[in-house]
Every structure is written in C-alpha cells, then in structure tokens.
Design a protein around this motif. Structure first.
Motif, mmCIF file in Angstrom:
data_model
loop_
_atom_site.group_PDB
_atom_site.id
_atom_site.type_symbol
_atom_site.label_atom_id
_atom_site.label_comp_id
_atom_site.label_asym_id
_atom_site.label_seq_id
_atom_site.Cartn_x
_atom_site.Cartn_y
_atom_site.Cartn_z
ATOM 1 N N THR A 185 -2.091 -3.153 0.590
ATOM 2 C CA THR A 185 -1.348 -3.844 -0.465
ATOM 3 C C THR A 185 -1.319 -5.349 -0.203
ATOM 4 O OG1 THR A 185 0.832 -3.600 0.604
ATOM 5 C CG2 THR A 185 0.092 -1.806 -0.826
ATOM 6 N N MET A 186 -1.243 -5.721 1.081
ATOM 7 C CA MET A 186 -1.302 -7.143 1.428
ATOM 8 C C MET A 186 -2.680 -7.710 1.103
ATOM 9 S SD MET A 186 1.703 -7.968 2.667
ATOM 10 C CE MET A 186 1.517 -9.395 3.733
ATOM 11 N N ARG A 217 -3.104 -8.202 -2.640
ATOM 12 C CA ARG A 217 -2.344 -9.368 -3.092
ATOM 13 C C ARG A 217 -3.011 -10.666 -2.640
ATOM 14 N NH1 ARG A 217 3.864 -10.793 -1.183
ATOM 15 N NH2 ARG A 217 4.041 -12.768 -2.296
ATOM 16 N N ALA A 218 -3.606 -10.636 -1.428
ATOM 17 C CA ALA A 218 -4.218 -11.848 -0.878
ATOM 18 C C ALA A 218 -5.510 -12.210 -1.592
ATOM 19 C CB ALA A 218 -4.501 -11.653 0.613
ATOM 20 N N PRO A 226 -6.670 -11.329 -5.056
ATOM 21 C CA PRO A 226 -6.339 -10.639 -6.305
ATOM 22 C C PRO A 226 -7.515 -10.483 -7.267
ATOM 23 C CG PRO A 226 -5.516 -12.889 -6.358
ATOM 24 C CD PRO A 226 -6.015 -12.656 -4.972
ATOM 25 N N GLU A 265 5.929 0.496 0.306
ATOM 26 C CA GLU A 265 4.815 -0.287 -0.233
ATOM 27 C C GLU A 265 5.007 -0.617 -1.717
ATOM 28 O OE1 GLU A 265 3.296 2.342 3.101
ATOM 29 O OE2 GLU A 265 4.539 2.612 1.297
ATOM 30 N N THR A 266 4.443 -1.756 -2.102
ATOM 31 C CA THR A 266 4.378 -2.142 -3.505
ATOM 32 C C THR A 266 2.936 -2.007 -3.977
ATOM 33 O OG1 THR A 266 6.192 -3.718 -3.272
ATOM 34 C CG2 THR A 266 4.717 -4.015 -5.165
ATOM 35 N N ASP A 267 2.728 -1.290 -5.061
ATOM 36 C CA ASP A 267 1.374 -1.099 -5.583
ATOM 37 C C ASP A 267 0.918 -2.327 -6.367
ATOM 38 O OD1 ASP A 267 1.064 1.516 -4.588
ATOM 39 O OD2 ASP A 267 2.233 2.327 -6.253
ATOM 40 N N PHE A 268 -0.405 -2.508 -6.422
ATOM 41 C CA PHE A 268 -0.992 -3.607 -7.172
ATOM 42 C C PHE A 268 -2.102 -3.053 -8.051
ATOM 43 C CE2 PHE A 268 1.064 -5.684 -3.654
ATOM 44 C CZ PHE A 268 1.576 -6.846 -4.204
ATOM 45 N N ASN A 310 -5.021 -4.084 -8.779
ATOM 46 C CA ASN A 310 -6.405 -4.182 -8.306
ATOM 47 C C ASN A 310 -6.656 -3.319 -7.066
ATOM 48 O OD1 ASN A 310 -4.748 -5.921 -6.750
ATOM 49 N ND2 ASN A 310 -6.528 -7.118 -6.102
ATOM 50 N N LEU A 351 -1.000 -12.557 4.459
ATOM 51 C CA LEU A 351 -1.984 -12.715 3.397
ATOM 52 C C LEU A 351 -3.189 -13.556 3.828
ATOM 53 C CD1 LEU A 351 0.480 -13.518 0.457
ATOM 54 C CD2 LEU A 351 -0.430 -11.284 1.120
#
Length: 391
Positions: free
Chosen positions: A226-227, A230-231, A233, A249-252, A254, A328
C-alpha cells in the motif's frame, strides 16, 4: 537379461518434502526426463501433489510428521543432537515415516534414493546402505547436520547455476555437486511485453509492477505494498498469490490483488518490474522471461532465501530488499535500480535444459554406482575433511 537391461531395471526412488509445491514440481520435471524403462517411486506426505502426473510412478504416502506433538514434557526437554535438525522423541508419526521409508527401500532395492530435502533422511539412507543424492539449497548450511548429510550422500544436485554458488561453500561440497543450471518447472509460452498486455487487457504504456508470491509461505505482506502504490501512483501494482494483512491497511485504486492465476508467465512478461521472493522456481520463472527483478527474500530456515537474494544481487541479477520499505521515498529509486540492471545477468541463470541435465546425472550415477568395474567417470562425493573441520 543383459547387463545393460539389469542396470536400468532397479528403480530410482525420490523423497519429496511436502512444503509448498516446488519440491514436487521439480521432481516431476526431472522424472519426465528419465528413461522410460527406469522404474520410479516417490515418497511424500502429500501424495496428491502428484495427481495427474502423466508418467507411471509408484507413489508411497508418508505420515505428515511435521508439528506432531511430543507426548511428554520429559521427552520434549531432551536436546537435539548437533548432527540433526528435527528429531523429537516419542513421536509415533516420525517413527512411522522412517519405517515406511525403510520398508519401501528394502522392498524395491533402488539404484538411487534422491532426497529433496532432509538431512536426517539422507543419513538414514546411508545407515540403511542405500546410495543417496541430496538436493542442495542456498543458506547457512555449514552446520554438522547439513555437512553430515552431504558426506553421507554419494552425490549432490544443485538445481541452479554455478554462478549462484555461495563463497563460503566448502570446496569438497562444490566438487561433489552437479549444477544443472536454473531449473524452472513452468513451460508456458513466453509472449512479448506488448502481446502479454494485449492478452491480459492491460494498458500498453502504463508502468506495471507485478508482485509475485510463491506457494511456500504465508503470503506477501500487504501493508508495504500500500505504501508502494501510494509512493508511485501512476504505476499499476498487480499482486499474484496470497497476501498477509494485519488489519490496518488502506487500499488504493492502483493496487489490485488477483490471487492465484494460472498464467503467471503472461503477467511476468507484461511487467516493467517484478517484485518476488527468492524461491527456487520463482527466481527461475523471472529469469526465464527476463524482466527486471526486485528480490524480497522471505524468512526461511537457515536463511535460505536471504543468502540466495544476496547472490542474485552480487551477480547483478536483481535488486535485493533487505526489508520492505516503511516509507514512501525509497520506492521510485528501487524500481529504477531494477530497470537499470543488465537483463542478461538474470537471463543467464535460467537453463531450459536443466531438468534433462539433472535426470542425466541421476541416470549416470544409477548406472555407474552399480557397475561391476569402477567407472573412470564416477566422481566420488565424499572426499571430505573430518566433519568438525569441514567448514
């Protein structure tokens, strides 16, 4: 019966560890290449791993002794001898495993017993007067248990390229080893990057990172991914195989989890970078396709994957992650470093002929060991120093 026929009538038997699918898949790849007239038997605690195997083999089911409870605290308290790794006392399943192996070896009188992998069973074979070939794996294996198993074996088989040999491996172990080159059990056709993306319905120009998990562990840790998503994108992160979540965890958008897929080769071919563990077949799957590789070794006994990842980095075949980044900033640099590697260094580690080479070695040993005259080509595996000074 002619002398040649007699030499090929004795079986080659295999002990196959049941952790993951890698050991079984490797055995089947090698067995396929053995002469059709050579009988083959397989002993394994998960015989279903060989379901659908097209060659006739004799399969012997072993008790699954891993994790079986010790029946009394006094037995549990007994120390493990230095020459062994896992020998709990009073465990009926362990006794049953050894009895089944010995009964089978006594029944079939094999020309050769291939052990993939167990130091204790290699030594058991020597005690039972059966010539054994031990499979070699990377890792910190200079302990008396491993060195004793190597000495007890008539030969050693390394399913990897000699380039990946560790510097600290004793010369006598290297001399006793047949290096097959990188053995990959995947045989799917390799598409071009563009063809793979078209087949999978993926954007032809977007940066794609494929994260690959093998079958022998708990899954890729999801939080670091997830990091990464985000890093970076603008990249699409595709995760194959299971992941390990901790619940926070936070989902993204991508970052996509695809689970197990049947066409791993297509995804590797479609990737700009592959992030994966250092499992034997995983390494050679990526080398076979030839994509930039970030190696994130998983915890294994004797630091198997860590030592292999170090060698991959040393020869310029992969970027090694000592640990999953918790920030990140490193991710863009990691991906770019993988893309900057010379792809030839990784590709050279795969050998499409490795399974045939392994089978030829086993067949040659099975014949030469039982010849009535000492073959000049028979390499003696046990020209080793005393065990305590072998390292």
């Amino acid at each position: 019966m002619s002398r040649c026929q007699d030499m090929t009538s004795k079986p080659i038997s295999f002990f196959i560890h049941h952790q993951g699918r890698g050991h079984a898949n490797r055995a089947m790849a090698i067995i396929r290449q053995l002469p059709a007239e050579r009988p083959v038997s397989v002993l394994c605690a998960r015989p279903e791993l060989f379901d659908g195997f097209e060659r006739p083999i004799d399969i012997v089911a072993l008790p699954n002794m891993i994790g079986a409870p010790v029946p009394a605290p006094g037995l549990f308290a007994q120390p493990t001898p230095e020459i062994m790794h896992c020998v709990p006392l009073g465990v009926a399943k362990t006794r049953g495993t050894m009895r089944t192996i010995l009964d089978h070896l006594d029944d079939v009188d094999p020309a050769l017993f291939v052990v993939d992998v167990s130091a204790e069973i290699a030594m058991l074979a020597r005690i039972a007067s059966v010539p054994a070939i031990s499979l070699r794996m990377h890792g910190d294996r200079l302990d008396p248990g491993h060195l004793g198993a190597y000495q007890a074996s008539v030969g050693l088989l390394a399913p990897f390229d000699r380039t990946l040999e560790q510097d600290d491996t004793p010369a006598w172990v290297q001399a006793a080893t047949c290096y097959t080159g990188g053995l990959c059990t995947t045989v799917d056709a390799i598409p071009s990057r563009d063809a793979a993306r078209a087949k999978l319905g993926l954007d032809p120009v977007q940066e794609i990172v494929v994260v690959l998990t093998g079958g022998g562990g708990a899954g890729t840790p999801y939080a670091p991914l997830t990091m990464a998503a985000r890093a970076v994108p603008n990249a699409l992160w595709l995760v194959l195989g299971p992941t390990h979540r901790e619940g926070h965890e936070t989902d993204f958008g991508n970052l996509r989890e695809l689970g197990w897929v049947p066409n791993v080769t297509d995804y590797i071919a479609a990737a700009d970078v592959v992030i994966a563990s250092a499992g034997d077949n995983t390494v050679h799957e990526i080398a076979r396709v030839g994509r930039p590789y970030v190696c994130a070794p998983e915890w294994r006994y004797f630091a198997e994957q860590t030592r292999k990842a170090e060698r991959l980095a040393d020869v310029g075949a992969a970027v090694m992650l000592r640990e999953w980044p918790g920030a990140l900033a490193p991710w863009r640099t990691i991906l770019d470093a993988a893309k900057a590697l010379d792809p030839a260094a990784l590709a050279a580690l795969y050998d499409g002929d490795a399974a045939r080479k392994a089978a030829a070695y086993l067949e040659r040993m099975a014949i030469n060991l039982w010849a009535q005259e000492m073959p000049t080509t028979l390499r003696l595996a046990n020209d080793a120093p005393p065990l305590l000074s072998a390292a």
